[in-house]
Design an enzyme around this catalytic site. Structure first.
Site, PDB file in Angstrom:
ATOM      1  N   HIS A  48       0.847  -1.207   0.000  1.00  0.00           N
ATOM      2  CA  HIS A  48       0.000   0.000   0.000  1.00  0.00           C
ATOM      3  C   HIS A  48       0.880   1.254   0.000  1.00  0.00           C
ATOM      4  O   HIS A  48       0.657   2.196   0.750  1.00  0.00           O
ATOM      5  CB  HIS A  48      -0.948  -0.009   1.201  1.00  0.00           C
ATOM      6  CG  HIS A  48      -2.049  -1.013   1.088  1.00  0.00           C
ATOM      7  ND1 HIS A  48      -3.313  -0.699   0.630  1.00  0.00           N
ATOM      8  CD2 HIS A  48      -2.077  -2.347   1.345  1.00  0.00           C
ATOM      9  CE1 HIS A  48      -4.067  -1.788   0.622  1.00  0.00           C
ATOM     10  NE2 HIS A  48      -3.335  -2.799   1.042  1.00  0.00           N
ATOM     11  N   TYR A 318       3.217  -5.700   9.919  1.00  0.00           N
ATOM     12  CA  TYR A 318       3.202  -4.238   9.888  1.00  0.00           C
ATOM     13  C   TYR A 318       4.400  -3.676  10.645  1.00  0.00           C
ATOM     14  O   TYR A 318       5.030  -2.701  10.228  1.00  0.00           O
ATOM     15  CB  TYR A 318       1.913  -3.706  10.513  1.00  0.00           C
ATOM     16  CG  TYR A 318       0.687  -3.729   9.637  1.00  0.00           C
ATOM     17  CD1 TYR A 318       0.471  -4.738   8.712  1.00  0.00           C
ATOM     18  CD2 TYR A 318      -0.292  -2.747   9.746  1.00  0.00           C
ATOM     19  CE1 TYR A 318      -0.666  -4.771   7.923  1.00  0.00           C
ATOM     20  CE2 TYR A 318      -1.434  -2.765   8.964  1.00  0.00           C
ATOM     21  CZ  TYR A 318      -1.619  -3.784   8.054  1.00  0.00           C
ATOM     22  OH  TYR A 318      -2.747  -3.811   7.277  1.00  0.00           O
TER      23      TYR A 318
END
Length: 329
Positions: A48, A318
């Site tokens: 992303h 993450y």
């Protein structure tokens, strides 16, 4: 090298990679896989990578309070920092590409508590386990000889990973949205809402745009400029607030809670749980959202995760990506 020997060697390499993919990957392995797939772009997200920062507020409804004691739904305006994004790690990917879009939100709750939502504009995820996600990365690696992914590897992945099929079918039938403001966004995973009486309810949610869901036509897919999503959202928020209704789906004990590739029955009860209002949109470089690690397991009181292995894996993945980008790697 003899062509027969070369073919045998390449088959051995692929078998070794495939065997590795069947094992539970580490967060570092997955992040490294993303880097191999799209290249390393120092200081940037590994997935992303293309995104835009937004700001606004969220007001929860009284109806949602029956299911959760989270202050997110107490009825007061909760400040929000968010980020819209395009899935993938290629900073040059065109906005009209058939990749999922993301919406990550950070809610600043009373008492310095924080709640994160990390959503996609698809109703299901493309993998039931981290192993499938990692296998998908390996199957899409570029073959140096052709400069493209190997179709046979991609075919083998599809045939051996049926949990990737629901998302593939959805993507094939649905073009990307014309605007972030005309896209819905789904929790994808199942969560637990815990109310004031410590009663737990399985839930999923969807953010539905006030202006409706609108998708690009096939003709527009090939004619849109490379970058249009950010400029469009900036213009829309300058013209006035942009809103989404949060629709909460109330699950039942028999509903799947640990597999994000499985749809819930369409007849499940839904309620309106709140309204997200965005009043600003700015390029992400140097803006508030750029340095936020939108870990979906960052939660306030009244909301808890399920044992969904993909949801649980997102937090360390993450974190691995976050450490790399804040250190300039």
């Amino acid at each position: 090298m003899n062509s027969k020997i070369f073919s045998v060697a390449m088959a051995s390499v692929f078998c070794a990679l495939n065997a590795t993919a069947q094992q539970a990957p580490t967060a570092d392995q997955v992040v490294s896989g993303l880097e191999k797939l799209a290249g390393v772009h120092p200081g940037e997200r590994r997935n992303h990578i293309i995104g835009i920062c937004v700001g606004g507020s969220f007001i929860g409804t009284k109806e949602a309070q029956a299911f959760t004691r989270s202050p997110l739904f107490a009825g007061a305006a909760i400040p929000v920092i968010g980020r819209f994004s395009l899935a993938g790690g290629n900073p040059k990917a065109p906005d009209a590409t058939k990749n999922p879009r993301g919406l990550a939100l950070q809610f600043k709750l009373p008492g310095n508590s924080i709640q994160h939502f990390a959503m996609l504009n698809v109703p299901v995820f493309g993998a039931a386990t981290p192993q499938t996600f990692y296998s998908a990365l390996l199957s899409n690696m570029v073959d140096p000889a052709t400069g493209k992914p190997d179709p046979e590897k991609q075919k083998q992945f599809r045939e051996t990973h049926p949990d990737a099929k629901p998302l593939g079918e959805f993507m094939a039938k649905n073009n990307p949205p014309v605007s972030y403001a005309n896209s819905d966004f789904f929790s994808v995973h199942t969560f637990k809402f815990i109310n004031a009486n410590n009663q737990t309810t399985l839930v999923r949610w969807r953010f539905v745009p006030e202006d409706g869901v609108k998708r690009l036509t096939d003709a527009e897919m090939g004619t849109m400029p490379a970058r249009f999503l950010d400029e469009d959202l900036i213009a829309k928020t300058k013209a006035g607030p942009v809103r989404w209704n949060m629709i909460l789906t109330i699950g039942e004990a028999s509903d799947e809670q640990n597999n994000p590739t499985v749809y819930w029955p369409a007849e499940r009860k839904t309620i309106q749980a709140g309204v997200l209002t965005l009043t600003s949109a700015t390029p992400q470089k140097g803006a508030d959202c750029e340095k936020i690690n939108f870990d979906p397991l960052v939660m306030g009181d009244g909301i808890a995760p399920t044992d969904d292995p993909v949801l649980q894996f997102r937090s360390p993945a993450y974190a691995a990506s976050f450490v790399k980008r804040i250190t300039g790697n």
